[in-house]
Design an enzyme around this catalytic site. Structure first.
Site, short mmCIF file in Angstrom:
data_model
loop_
_atom_site.label_atom_id
_atom_site.label_comp_id
_atom_site.label_asym_id
_atom_site.label_seq_id
_atom_site.Cartn_x
_atom_site.Cartn_y
_atom_site.Cartn_z
N LYS A 107 1.01 -1.24 -0.07
CA LYS A 107 0.04 0.00 0.12
C LYS A 107 0.76 1.14 0.05
O LYS A 107 1.57 1.67 1.08
CB LYS A 107 -0.72 -0.11 1.24
CG LYS A 107 -2.10 1.04 0.90
CD LYS A 107 -2.54 1.87 2.19
CE LYS A 107 -1.62 2.84 2.57
NZ LYS A 107 -1.78 4.37 1.69
N GLY A 112 -4.51 3.64 -1.81
CA GLY A 112 -5.71 4.20 -1.31
C GLY A 112 -5.55 4.54 0.11
O GLY A 112 -4.21 4.49 0.52
N GLY A 137 -4.85 4.99 4.12
CA GLY A 137 -4.30 4.18 5.05
C GLY A 137 -5.44 3.52 6.10
O GLY A 137 -5.42 2.31 6.45
N VAL A 183 -7.40 1.05 3.28
CA VAL A 183 -6.78 -0.23 2.56
C VAL A 183 -5.56 -0.59 3.60
O VAL A 183 -5.36 -1.91 3.85
CB VAL A 183 -6.05 0.30 1.09
CG1 VAL A 183 -4.81 -0.55 0.72
CG2 VAL A 183 -6.91 0.81 0.36
N GLY A 184 -4.97 0.10 4.35
CA GLY A 184 -3.87 -0.25 5.49
C GLY A 184 -4.53 -0.91 6.27
O GLY A 184 -3.80 -1.93 6.71
N GLU A 228 9.43 1.22 11.10
CA GLU A 228 10.32 2.09 10.96
C GLU A 228 9.54 3.39 11.01
O GLU A 228 9.13 3.93 10.17
CB GLU A 228 10.93 2.13 9.57
CG GLU A 228 11.68 0.73 9.17
CD GLU A 228 13.13 0.71 10.17
OE1 GLU A 228 13.45 1.71 10.65
OE2 GLU A 228 13.68 -0.28 9.72
N CYS A 268 13.23 11.07 7.94
CA CYS A 268 13.14 10.68 9.18
C CYS A 268 14.69 10.62 9.94
O CYS A 268 14.78 10.65 11.27
CB CYS A 268 12.79 9.12 9.39
SG CYS A 268 13.74 8.21 8.23
N GLU A 299 8.79 15.69 15.95
CA GLU A 299 9.14 15.81 14.67
C GLU A 299 8.50 16.65 13.81
O GLU A 299 7.31 16.64 13.51
CB GLU A 299 8.92 14.33 14.15
CG GLU A 299 9.77 13.95 12.59
CD GLU A 299 9.53 12.75 12.06
OE1 GLU A 299 8.24 12.33 12.29
OE2 GLU A 299 10.36 12.07 11.83
P1 NAD Z 1 1.94 8.30 7.96
O1 NAD Z 1 2.31 7.60 9.17
O2 NAD Z 1 1.03 9.29 7.74
O3 NAD Z 1 1.63 7.16 6.64
C1 NAD Z 1 2.60 6.29 6.28
C2 NAD Z 1 1.59 5.04 5.61
O4 NAD Z 1 0.86 4.43 6.47
C3 NAD Z 1 0.83 5.62 4.54
O5 NAD Z 1 0.66 4.92 3.44
C4 NAD Z 1 -0.59 5.86 5.13
O6 NAD Z 1 -1.56 5.74 4.16
C5 NAD Z 1 -0.58 4.40 5.92
N1 NAD Z 1 -1.73 4.48 6.99
C6 NAD Z 1 -1.92 5.74 7.82
N2 NAD Z 1 -2.91 5.33 8.66
C7 NAD Z 1 -2.77 3.70 8.67
C8 NAD Z 1 -3.58 2.96 9.41
N3 NAD Z 1 -4.45 3.18 10.52
N4 NAD Z 1 -3.36 1.66 9.11
C9 NAD Z 1 -2.58 1.53 8.04
N5 NAD Z 1 -1.86 2.12 7.44
C10 NAD Z 1 -1.75 3.71 7.62
O7 NAD Z 1 3.43 8.71 7.55
P2 NAD Z 1 3.87 9.72 6.33
O8 NAD Z 1 3.44 11.28 6.55
O9 NAD Z 1 3.50 9.27 5.05
O10 NAD Z 1 5.31 9.62 6.37
C11 NAD Z 1 6.25 10.56 7.34
C12 NAD Z 1 6.51 9.65 8.58
O11 NAD Z 1 7.26 8.56 8.15
C13 NAD Z 1 7.62 10.68 9.37
O12 NAD Z 1 7.12 10.48 10.64
C14 NAD Z 1 8.72 9.98 9.02
O13 NAD Z 1 9.91 10.29 10.32
C15 NAD Z 1 8.43 8.72 9.01
N6 NAD Z 1 9.55 7.90 8.15
C16 NAD Z 1 10.32 6.87 8.86
C17 NAD Z 1 11.41 6.47 8.13
C18 NAD Z 1 12.20 5.52 8.74
O14 NAD Z 1 12.90 4.52 8.36
N7 NAD Z 1 12.41 5.32 10.24
C19 NAD Z 1 11.61 6.72 6.84
C20 NAD Z 1 10.72 7.48 6.29
C21 NAD Z 1 9.99 8.02 6.98
#
Ligand code: NAD
Length: 472
Positions: free
Chosen positions: A169, A200, A202, A205-206, A244, A278, A378
């Site tokens: 996803k 889709g 999160g 679909v997530g 992560e 991140c 963050e």
């Molecule tokens: P996010 O957590 O908002 O979304 C990440 C993914 O999770 C998206 O595909 C989203 O649609 C999905 N998602 C959202 N709610 C969900 C749910 N309830 N169930 C399942 N899936 C769901 O993060 P973002 O805004 O896309 O990315 C930025 C964040 O990612 C920052 O906090 C950053 O630090 C982190 N990040 C971490 C790393 C690492 O390797 N540690 C690397 C890159 C980004």
């Protein structure tokens, strides 16, 4: 304008059952560049069923066969590389240099995964016991927007190498980039159902993936807030989970450092991907006695940065990925001011001449104490905090006094001392005097930055279960 209205399920493109659509805008110009249709529970269940059906045969493939398939994916990505880079720039706003890095590395993950496909990584003897590593099952891969091809590829390459089938996803903000990957997966012609991709939300679909009893593994990269929810949701079906998550990484400048070089290093670490990383070193820890020197170097360093068109080769500062993310970063700048920190450079609003895009002024606060919101949360944008310390003990204490533990940086002349400091930082990776890119050494966080490790053999093991068979 591009339209994405199909998902990749069971080896072919299928029309979306979900009907909601979402517009895609170029973050540098605001221009409408695409529209995508969001999948729903039905699309997701179809993808999970396909992955489940494909698992027995895929998990039984030989290591040589998997290498061959991984190579095919890498080859198709090479063919589409220029287009993928152009799409990453247009959809995400990443400067050409960074987009090139993300997308070439995405291809390279499929090459690197072949290196870990050695028999000894799947079976070993221990006395009378034979220890075998077996693929865990169907893996759900959930990715963020800040390098979506990179995250999809890293996870998919390790999962396929392990013998897992996958349901991916991608981030909602990356569907145009995901479309090219889906086309590459189709062209690579793996057995149907081995790779499935559903676009889709999160929460739909997530969520369906994390709650499904037919998914045995979740690998999630994203925010700590969502990671907590996913871990909670995955417990009911006892999924194996790799998380992560976010970071608030320190850069400790030791008092023997050449300050100009140290600040150059700290600004590079802090403004990686314009802070949308991140691993960005967003807390710069400076010896109290050298603050004035550091301030002068920071002002000069920020003024030298090129803000602008992501297509231009010398651009360093890119727009925020979306209007919503721009607003979020602005609100943190306001919070910093309200809590009493002082703006050394930058501030609220857009840089002059860049009003059409989601550009934020690179902003550095001084007079920050480690308990302030801007030092603890963050921000995920070009907003850095300078925090002073009196001695190494205090620097280490401040570095560790945060809920995250993903990354850290140390800069100093005396390597031994720098290493001693690094060894006391609670973070998954620490870089001393250089910023390295090593996609084979373990990557992952301590504390609220998540758990599990990706890359190389550690990445492979995240998709394997261990079975021990005793026989005389
Ligand atoms: P996010 O957590 O908002 O979304 C990440 C993914 O999770 C998206 O595909 C989203 O649609 C999905 N998602 C959202 N709610 C969900 C749910 N309830 N169930 C399942 N899936 C769901 O993060 P973002 O805004 O896309 O990315 C930025 C964040 O990612 C920052 O906090 C950053 O630090 C982190 N990040 C971490 C790393 C690492 O390797 N540690 C690397 C890159 C980004």
């Amino acid at each position: 304008m591009k339209t994405v209205n199909q998902h990749f399920i069971n080896g072919r493109f299928v029309d979306s059952h979900g009907r909601d659509t979402v517009d895609v805008h170029n973050p540098a110009t605001g221009e409408l560049i695409g529209r995508s249709t969001r999948g729903d529970e039905v699309d997701t269940e179809r993808a999970i069923a396909a992955a489940k059906a494909a698992f027995p045969a895929w998990s039984a493939t030989t290591l040589e066969e998997r290498k061959e398939y991984l190579q095919r994916i890498a080859d198709t990505l090479t063919e589409r590389m220029d287009e993928l880079i152009a799409t990453t720039i247009a959809e995400y706003g990443a400067p050409v240099s960074f987009a090139g890095y993300i997308d070439r590395q995405a291809r390279d993950f499929f090459l690197l995964a072949q290196d870990v496909l050695k028999p000894e990584n799947f079976e070993e003897k221990h006395g009378n016991a034979t220890i075998t590593k077996v693929p865990v099952g169907v893996a759900g891969l959930l990715t963020p927007w800040n390098g979506n091809p990179w995250f999809i590829a890293g996870k998919t390459a390790s999962a396929l190498a392990a013998g897992c089938t996958v349901v991916i996803k991608p981030s909602e903000l990356s569907t145009l980039q995901a479309q090219i990957l889906m086309e590459c997966f189709e062209q690579a012609d793996l057995p149907p159902g081995v790779i499935n991709v559903v676009n889709g939300p999160g929460t739909v679909v997530g969520n369906t993936i994390t709650r499904s009893p037919d998914v045995q593994k979740i690998s999630f990269t994203g925010s700590t807030k969502v990671g907590k929810q996913i871990n909670h949701d995955a417990t009911e079906t006892m999924k194996r989970v790799t998380l992560e998550l976010g970071g608030k990484s320190p850069t400790i400048i030791l008092d023997d450092a050449n300050m100009n070089k140290a600040i150059g290093f700290a600004l590079t670490a802090g403004l990686l991907n314009t802070g949308q990383a991140c691993i960005a070193g967003t807390r710069i820890l400076v010896p109290e006695s050298r603050l004035e020197e550091a301030k002068t170097a920071i002002k000069a360093g920020i003024q030298a940065l090129t803000i602008g068109d992501p297509q231009a080769p010398d651009t360093v500062i890119q727009p925020m990925v979306s209007q919503g993310h721009y607003d979020r970063v602005q609100s943190y700048i306001r919070t910093g001011i309200e809590e009493g920190a002082e703006i050394l450079v930058g501030g609220e609003g857009k840089p002059e001449g860049y009003e059409a895009g989601n550009y934020v002024k690179p902003t550095v606060f001084v007079g920050v104490t480690n308990d302030m919101t801007i030092a603890q949360e963050e921000i995920f944008g070009p907003v850095l905090s300078v925090i002073t310390y009196r001695d190494d003990e205090e620097a280490i204490a401040i570095a560790n006094d945060v809920e995250y533990g993903l990354h850290a940086y140390v800069y100093g002349e005396d390597q031994q001392r720098a290493r001693a400091v690094a060894n006391r930082i609670l973070a998954g990776r620490v870089m001393i005097n250089e910023i390295v890119d090593d996609p084979t050494s373990p990557f992952g966080g301590f504390k609220m930055s998540g758990f599990g490790r990706e890359f190389g053999i550690h990445g492979l093991n995240a998709y394997l279960e261990t079975r021990t068979v005793f026989a005389n």
